[in-house]
Design a protein around this motif. Structure first.
Motif, PDB file in Angstrom:
ATOM      1  N   ARG A   1       0.853  -1.189   0.000  1.00 49.20           N
ATOM      2  CA  ARG A   1       0.000   0.000   0.000  1.00 49.20           C
ATOM      3  C   ARG A   1       0.889   1.239   0.000  1.00 49.20           C
ATOM      4  N   VAL A   2       0.594   2.176  -0.906  1.00 45.80           N
ATOM      5  CA  VAL A   2       1.402   3.392  -1.042  1.00 45.80           C
ATOM      6  C   VAL A   2       0.478   4.594  -0.990  1.00 45.80           C
ATOM      7  N   LYS A   3       0.840   5.580  -0.189  1.00 48.01           N
ATOM      8  CA  LYS A   3       0.043   6.800  -0.077  1.00 48.01           C
ATOM      9  C   LYS A   3       0.079   7.587  -1.386  1.00 48.01           C
ATOM     10  N   ASN A   4      -1.071   8.113  -1.769  1.00 51.01           N
ATOM     11  CA  ASN A   4      -1.180   8.977  -2.936  1.00 51.01           C
ATOM     12  C   ASN A   4      -1.177  10.424  -2.437  1.00 51.01           C
TER      13      ASN A   4
ATOM     14  N   LYS B   1      -6.358  11.321   1.388  1.00 52.74           N
ATOM     15  CA  LYS B   1      -7.116  10.225   1.984  1.00 52.74           C
ATOM     16  C   LYS B   1      -6.267   9.144   2.633  1.00 52.74           C
ATOM     17  N   GLY B   2      -4.948   9.187   2.559  1.00 48.44           N
ATOM     18  CA  GLY B   2      -4.117   8.167   3.195  1.00 48.44           C
ATOM     19  C   GLY B   2      -3.905   6.940   2.330  1.00 48.44           C
ATOM     20  N   LYS B   3      -3.221   5.942   2.917  1.00 48.92           N
ATOM     21  CA  LYS B   3      -2.834   4.744   2.171  1.00 48.92           C
ATOM     22  C   LYS B   3      -4.018   3.912   1.691  1.00 48.92           C
ATOM     23  N   SER B   4      -5.124   3.910   2.446  1.00 51.68           N
ATOM     24  CA  SER B   4      -6.254   3.050   2.086  1.00 51.68           C
ATOM     25  C   SER B   4      -6.854   3.441   0.735  1.00 51.68           C
TER      26      SER B   4
ATOM     27  N   TYR C   1      -1.727   0.128  -9.400  1.00 48.17           N
ATOM     28  CA  TYR C   1      -3.035   0.691  -9.684  1.00 48.17           C
ATOM     29  C   TYR C   1      -3.470   1.576  -8.527  1.00 48.17           C
ATOM     30  N   SER C   2      -4.423   2.462  -8.822  1.00 48.57           N
ATOM     31  CA  SER C   2      -4.984   3.326  -7.803  1.00 48.57           C
ATOM     32  C   SER C   2      -6.193   2.626  -7.198  1.00 48.57           C
ATOM     33  N   LYS C   3      -6.264   2.605  -5.887  1.00 50.09           N
ATOM     34  CA  LYS C   3      -7.389   1.968  -5.202  1.00 50.09           C
ATOM     35  C   LYS C   3      -8.696   2.694  -5.528  1.00 50.09           C
ATOM     36  N   LEU C   4      -8.619   3.968  -5.904  1.00 48.72           N
ATOM     37  CA  LEU C   4      -9.818   4.714  -6.291  1.00 48.72           C
ATOM     38  C   LEU C   4     -10.354   4.246  -7.644  1.00 48.72           C
TER      39      LEU C   4
END
Length: 115
Positions: free
Chosen positions: A62-65, A70-73, A94-97
């Motif tokens: 997990r990498v912070k954007n 919004k943090g790592k999540s 990939y972006s979690k969003l």
């Protein structure tokens, strides 16, 4: 005695390069955000969670954007393959969003295409 004797070789899959290029158009700081992860991997610090059911030693980090607050999540997921004790291949990001998850089947497909 120096730690530099154990520097890990990092390679990038075509899929990783493509996804990084696409994401960098939307998120300008992505390269800076993943740089600390690359540094840790180069030093042999294999971080993240091992992904089960892939038939390979694959990890998800997990990498912070930094472009969103919004943090790592809600950040990036960087997937890498520990090919040997001295070689890591970054297989996708990939972006979690934009993408909820990646399947073990998809990871196997990417790793199989490396050879």
């Amino acid at each position: 005695m120096s730690n530099y004797a154990n520097i890990i070789e990092i390679q990038f899959s075509d899929e990783f390069k493509y996804n990084l290029t696409v994401l960098s158009k939307k998120y300008r700081t992505i390269r800076n955000d993943i740089q600390p992860i690359l540094e840790q991997l180069k030093l042999g610090e294999f971080i993240g969670d091992k992904i089960p059911n892939t038939d390979y030693t694959v990890f998800k980090v997990r990498v912070k954007n930094s472009d969103i607050q919004k943090g790592k999540s809600s950040g990036y997921r960087l997937i890498y393959y520990l090919k040997t004790s001295t070689k890591v291949i970054l297989i996708t990001i990939y972006s979690k969003l934009d993408q909820a998850d990646i399947s073990a089947k998809e990871i196997r497909r990417i790793v199989n295409n490396l050879t």
